[in-house]
Design a protein around this motif. Structure first.
Motif, PDB file in Angstrom:
ATOM      1  N   UNK A 154     -49.701 -18.295  81.554  1.00  0.00           N
ATOM      2  CA  UNK A 154     -50.599 -17.959  82.937  1.00  0.00           C
ATOM      3  C   UNK A 154     -52.044 -18.472  82.450  1.00  0.00           C
ATOM      4  N   UNK A 155     -52.905 -18.231  83.319  1.00  0.00           N
ATOM      5  CA  UNK A 155     -54.281 -18.612  82.923  1.00  0.00           C
ATOM      6  C   UNK A 155     -54.787 -18.227  81.475  1.00  0.00           C
ATOM      7  N   UNK A 156     -55.920 -18.679  80.972  1.00  0.00           N
ATOM      8  CA  UNK A 156     -56.402 -18.205  79.810  1.00  0.00           C
ATOM      9  C   UNK A 156     -57.897 -18.180  80.228  1.00  0.00           C
ATOM     10  N   UNK A 157     -58.341 -16.720  79.869  1.00  0.00           N
ATOM     11  CA  UNK A 157     -59.721 -16.480  79.867  1.00  0.00           C
ATOM     12  C   UNK A 157     -60.296 -16.111  78.617  1.00  0.00           C
ATOM     13  N   UNK A 162     -55.413 -10.016  70.541  1.00  0.00           N
ATOM     14  CA  UNK A 162     -55.937  -9.969  69.380  1.00  0.00           C
ATOM     15  C   UNK A 162     -57.158  -9.234  69.045  1.00  0.00           C
ATOM     16  N   UNK A 163     -57.486  -8.575  68.272  1.00  0.00           N
ATOM     17  CA  UNK A 163     -58.522  -7.749  68.042  1.00  0.00           C
ATOM     18  C   UNK A 163     -59.655  -8.357  66.983  1.00  0.00           C
ATOM     19  N   UNK A 164     -60.774  -8.345  67.144  1.00  0.00           N
ATOM     20  CA  UNK A 164     -61.850  -9.170  66.608  1.00  0.00           C
ATOM     21  C   UNK A 164     -61.757 -10.659  66.596  1.00  0.00           C
ATOM     22  N   UNK A 165     -62.337 -11.165  65.684  1.00  0.00           N
ATOM     23  CA  UNK A 165     -62.332 -12.627  65.331  1.00  0.00           C
ATOM     24  C   UNK A 165     -60.987 -12.800  64.673  1.00  0.00           C
ATOM     25  N   UNK A 166     -60.291 -13.897  65.132  1.00  0.00           N
ATOM     26  CA  UNK A 166     -58.919 -14.026  64.471  1.00  0.00           C
ATOM     27  C   UNK A 166     -58.633 -15.518  64.258  1.00  0.00           C
ATOM     28  N   UNK A 197     -49.617 -14.664  77.864  1.00  0.00           N
ATOM     29  CA  UNK A 197     -51.069 -14.466  78.217  1.00  0.00           C
ATOM     30  C   UNK A 197     -51.658 -14.273  76.615  1.00  0.00           C
ATOM     31  N   UNK A 198     -52.825 -14.548  76.489  1.00  0.00           N
ATOM     32  CA  UNK A 198     -53.700 -14.373  75.231  1.00  0.00           C
ATOM     33  C   UNK A 198     -54.893 -13.453  75.843  1.00  0.00           C
ATOM     34  N   UNK A 199     -54.916 -12.345  75.100  1.00  0.00           N
ATOM     35  CA  UNK A 199     -56.484 -11.673  75.259  1.00  0.00           C
ATOM     36  C   UNK A 199     -57.068 -11.521  73.628  1.00  0.00           C
ATOM     37  N   UNK A 200     -58.256 -12.078  73.684  1.00  0.00           N
ATOM     38  CA  UNK A 200     -58.933 -12.057  72.471  1.00  0.00           C
ATOM     39  C   UNK A 200     -60.270 -11.384  72.617  1.00  0.00           C
TER      40      UNK A 200
END
Length: 396
Positions: free
Chosen positions: A82-85, A357-361, A371-374
């Protein structure tokens, strides 16, 4: 202080009574016909120089070579169906673990986004970037080519592309610098771009990641087959041995294809992989404390999961020194939540699942997710050795 009792199961002593038949290059353990000596084929396999793992049902079609599967699916550092925000910095580069430890700034590391890339902070891609469109609020740097199926926009910000750029829309940036050829269709504006050459011709759309049902790989089919076709009996492995993990439990697996029905419980489970191993877990992972997956040469792990992948505490997956040796394939749509402080050093394929992903990864390997949520900055270091994972596979 809580006292923990470690459960330890080792198969090293059993290897001497197990073997791979001459007819079967699949690293299937055959203890009844092994005889007193370990055949050369089996010894070579465990020394990382023999036949690779073949997976699937030979009665229903060609089997899948594990190395070729990894080489095909993980040729990009990151793929989003999907899209990446992105609200924090996103950095991608590459290295080869066979040449030594990771060092910052390596060239390569491609990124594919089937939807639009929205970036509110700096994005740096060491390789090529392909996206359905790009909308920026901070600078973009691309070390290879840029392909955008839509506009490249971001008033007040800039983009730099070392290679060629193909944009199927208006270029609406404060500045765009292209080291090679910039192609924009005649009906759209190239804006204030500077390039070695400007071409005004059609730009075909790009769909970088194979995510639709007809083209994506289906881990569920392999998991279903290997729930009955596996090597558990040959080494005396109870598939339910990690269904209720309390305290600390460790399991070491040799070369072969093995089934664990589920890994779950309030404790800390450790998998130690020292051979070419495929592990199938139809009931998924649900651990409240921690999961450690320790893979050391000549070990390689292809892990196939269904039923969810939940580790409430710390996840340690592989080693930053050799991420190309760990490949994880997830069937299903359940979100994958990775807590802060986890170590991700492998290649993750979950085209129907969202990765949170929680915090810096910092990830060593690659990602292929829906989809990626960071919540923090993300750095991905692609181990290009995975591009050669199929070198030992049978021709054709």
């Amino acid at each position: 202080m809580r006292l923990r009792v470690a459960g330890w199961i080792s198969w090293a002593g059993l290897l001497l009574g197990a073997a791979c038949t001459v007819e079967d290059p699949v690293a299937t353990l055959r203890s009844p016909d092994a005889g007193p000596d370990v055949p050369d084929e089996w010894a070579a396999h465990c020394a990382d120089s023999g036949p690779p793992l073949l997976l699937g049902d030979p009665a229903s079609g060609p089997q899948v070579c594990s190395g070729q599967l990894a080489q095909t699916l993980f040729h990009r550092a990151a793929c989003s169906c999907e899209g990446l925000s992105l609200s924090a910095p996103f950095t991608v580069d590459a290295f080869r673990s066979s040449a030594g430890p990771y060092a910052p700034g390596g060239t390569g590391g491609d990124v594919g986004v089937n939807g639009v890339l929205f970036a509110n902070d700096r994005v740096t891609v060491g390789g090529s970037l392909q996206a359905g469109g790009v909308q920026l609020s901070s600078p973009l740097g691309v070390g290879g080519d840029l392909d955008s199926s839509g506009p490249l926009s971001g008033p007040g910000t800039s983009a730099t592309v070392a290679g060629d750029a193909r944009v199927n829309g208006d270029v609406a940036l404060a500045s765009l610098t292209v080291g090679g050829v910039l192609t924009v269709p005649p009906e759209f504006s190239p804006g204030p771009a500077q390039a070695a050459e400007l071409r005004r011709e059609p730009v075909p759309p790009v769909i970088p990641c194979d995510c639709d049902e007809g083209s994506r790989f289906d881990p569920a089919a392999l998991i279903a087959h290997h729930t009955v076709d596996n090597d558990d009996a040959a080494i005396g492995l109870d598939p339910a041995t990690l269904e209720d993990v309390t305290g600390e439990r460790a399991l070491e697996l040799p070369c072969g294809r093995f089934l664990l029905t589920r890994i779950a419980g309030p404790g800390h489970a450790t998998l130690r992989i020292r051979g070419r191993t495929a592990l199938f877990i139809p009931g998924g992972v649900d651990l409240r404390e921690a999961l450690t997956v320790d893979v050391r040469p000549p070990g390689e792990l292809d892990l196939f999961l269904a039923g969810g992948f939940v580790v409430s505490g710390q996840l340690t997956l592989g080693s930053a020194a050799l991420p190309s040796r760990v490949r994880v394939y997830v069937a299903g749509t359940q979100a994958l939540d990775i807590s802060a402080g986890s170590t991700l050093a492998g290649n993750l394929y979950a085209p129907q699942a969202q990765l949170n992903l929680s915090g810096n990864a910092e990830l060593f390997g690659s990602l292929f997710v829906r989809h990626l949520e960071a919540s923090g900055a993300v750095r991905v270091h692609h181990d290009a050795d995975v591009l050669d994972a199929g070198a030992a596979c049978p021709a054709g």
